[in-house]
Design a protein around this motif. Structure first.
Motif, short mmCIF file in Angstrom:
data_model
loop_
_atom_site.label_atom_id
_atom_site.label_comp_id
_atom_site.label_asym_id
_atom_site.label_seq_id
_atom_site.Cartn_x
_atom_site.Cartn_y
_atom_site.Cartn_z
N GLY A 36 -101.43 -3.29 -1.56
CA GLY A 36 -102.06 -4.62 -0.27
C GLY A 36 -101.56 -4.08 0.97
O GLY A 36 -102.31 -4.89 1.88
N TYR A 37 -100.57 -2.96 1.49
CA TYR A 37 -100.85 -2.70 2.93
C TYR A 37 -102.21 -2.42 3.34
O TYR A 37 -102.76 -1.25 2.39
N PHE A 38 -102.63 -2.74 4.88
CA PHE A 38 -102.43 -2.34 5.09
C PHE A 38 -104.49 -1.95 3.98
O PHE A 38 -105.60 -0.62 4.06
N SER A 39 -105.20 -3.30 3.29
CA SER A 39 -106.16 -3.43 2.86
C SER A 39 -106.40 -5.16 2.57
O SER A 39 -106.56 -5.34 2.74
N ARG A 40 -107.58 -4.48 4.05
CA ARG A 40 -108.22 -5.89 4.79
C ARG A 40 -108.29 -6.99 4.04
O ARG A 40 -108.88 -6.82 2.54
N ALA B 53 -103.57 -0.56 9.46
CA ALA B 53 -102.36 -0.02 9.63
C ALA B 53 -102.19 0.40 11.47
O ALA B 53 -100.85 0.64 11.89
N ASP B 54 -102.79 0.50 12.19
CA ASP B 54 -103.27 0.54 13.70
C ASP B 54 -103.47 -0.33 14.79
O ASP B 54 -102.85 -0.97 15.87
N TYR C 106 -83.08 -3.76 18.15
CA TYR C 106 -83.73 -2.08 17.68
C TYR C 106 -84.54 -2.11 19.18
O TYR C 106 -85.76 -3.06 19.53
N LYS C 107 -84.60 -0.99 19.04
CA LYS C 107 -85.22 -0.42 20.33
C LYS C 107 -86.80 0.50 19.49
O LYS C 107 -86.21 1.33 19.09
N LEU C 108 -87.64 0.05 19.09
CA LEU C 108 -89.33 0.93 19.39
C LEU C 108 -88.96 2.40 19.47
O LEU C 108 -89.59 2.34 21.14
N LEU C 109 -89.29 3.10 19.05
CA LEU C 109 -88.68 5.06 19.55
C LEU C 109 -90.53 5.35 19.26
O LEU C 109 -90.96 5.74 20.48
N ASN C 110 -91.08 5.35 18.52
CA ASN C 110 -91.94 5.40 17.94
C ASN C 110 -92.89 5.45 16.76
O ASN C 110 -92.35 4.60 15.84
N THR C 111 -94.13 5.38 16.26
CA THR C 111 -94.89 4.86 15.74
C THR C 111 -95.85 6.17 15.04
O THR C 111 -96.70 6.52 16.41
N GLU C 112 -96.42 5.83 14.13
CA GLU C 112 -96.89 7.14 13.40
C GLU C 112 -97.35 6.99 12.32
O GLU C 112 -96.96 6.42 10.74
N ILE C 113 -99.00 7.54 11.98
CA ILE C 113 -99.95 6.93 10.97
C ILE C 113 -100.22 7.79 10.30
O ILE C 113 -100.53 8.77 10.56
N ARG D 246 -99.01 2.40 2.12
CA ARG D 246 -100.12 1.34 1.17
C ARG D 246 -99.78 2.70 0.11
O ARG D 246 -100.34 4.01 -0.45
N GLY D 247 -100.67 2.14 -1.06
CA GLY D 247 -100.44 2.53 -2.38
C GLY D 247 -99.70 2.46 -3.74
O GLY D 247 -99.14 1.17 -3.45
#
Length: 262
Positions: free
Chosen positions: A43-47, A61-62, A74-81, A118-119
């Motif tokens: 169900g992730y990223f499935s509107r 996801a974006d 925590y400090k967010l360093l990077n996001t990747e899709i 997602r999957g």
């Protein structure tokens, strides 16, 4: 948690199929020793997906808010899709999408990556080459009926594959979900794993841990209950799995002085 136990998991990974929004406890408990967290849900990223829309993990996801946005440790360093940011909830042939967020744990200065994929859990476990050297297999809150995955992760053949990817001394954390659905008989070497599934219990965590019997499976792997992590569809228990159990220890019920409670 006992530091000696945690240090076994340095640079290992956690895999949680059918995870939904149950991310906070696994991250709090095993970070920063576990460096890669894999949370997988169809169900992730499935509107508009019925499984995730109530807590907004169905959002593209974006457009997702970072998992640890409110945690000052925590400090967010990077996001990747990697993959399509959205997928129609009615299409069962899911194209995977992985949203990966890398953080720095401020106190330890170590980096932690949290993946939401997602999957389906089985395909992720099979196809994602990065899901190896598991320190922790986390699985709870799932069911065989409507709304659940019906994925029977605690069946002997599936559990054998999980254990093959676990490091020696790794953990299985579960409430016994799908271990023994109604159409299967409640017996077998692994039955302790779902001993209190869908049951109300009055015991305190210490009593529950003591009541769980250690056992050795046919591959010589020794399962010992060492902790408790709240409730889902029954008490969630932490089992430590030692792969090389001496023959003289097999069948012996032992106690563990290092216990974990949440």
């Amino acid at each position: 948690m006992d530091r000696e136990i945690l240090e076994r998991f340095n640079n290992s990974k956690l895999f949680y199929p059918c995870s939904g929004n149950d991310l906070k406890i696994p991250i709090e408990l095993f970070s920063p020793y576990v460096t890669d967290f894999w949370f997988v849900d169809r169900g992730y990223f499935s509107r508009g997906h019925s499984d995730t829309k109530d807590y907004r993990f169905d959002v593209l996801a974006d457009k997702q808010r970072s998992v640890l946005y409110a945690d000052r440790q925590y400090k967010l360093l990077n996001t990747e899709i990697n993959g399509l940011p959205n997928w129609h909830p009615g299409d069962k042939d899911i194209t995977p999408c992985i949203l990966s967020e890398t953080y720095r744990h401020i106190q330890s200065n170590r980096e932690v990556t949290i993946h939401r994929r997602r999957g389906y859990g089985f395909s992720a476990f099979r196809d994602e080459k990065e899901i190896d050297k598991l320190g922790v297999f986390f699985y709870r809150g799932d069911s065989f009926g409507e709304g659940g995955s019906g994925n029977l992760w605690l069946k002997p053949d599936r559990l054998d594959k999980v254990c093959n990817k676990l490091i020696d001394g790794g953990l299985i954390v579960s409430d016994g979900s799908d271990g023994c659905p109604r159409h299967r008989k409640n017996r077998g070497i692994y039955k302790e794993l779902w001993k209190y599934h869908q049951k109300e219990v009055s015991q305190c965590p210490e009593e529950l841990i003591k009541d769980m019997k250690s056992f050795t499976d046919r591959e010589g792997r020794r399962f010992s209950c060492i902790g408790y992590v709240g409730r889902k569809y029954g008490p969630t228990m932490i089992w430590q799995v030692h792969k090389k159990c001496p023959i003289w220890q097999r069948g012996v019920v032992s106690s563990c002085s290092s216990q974990i409670f949440i």
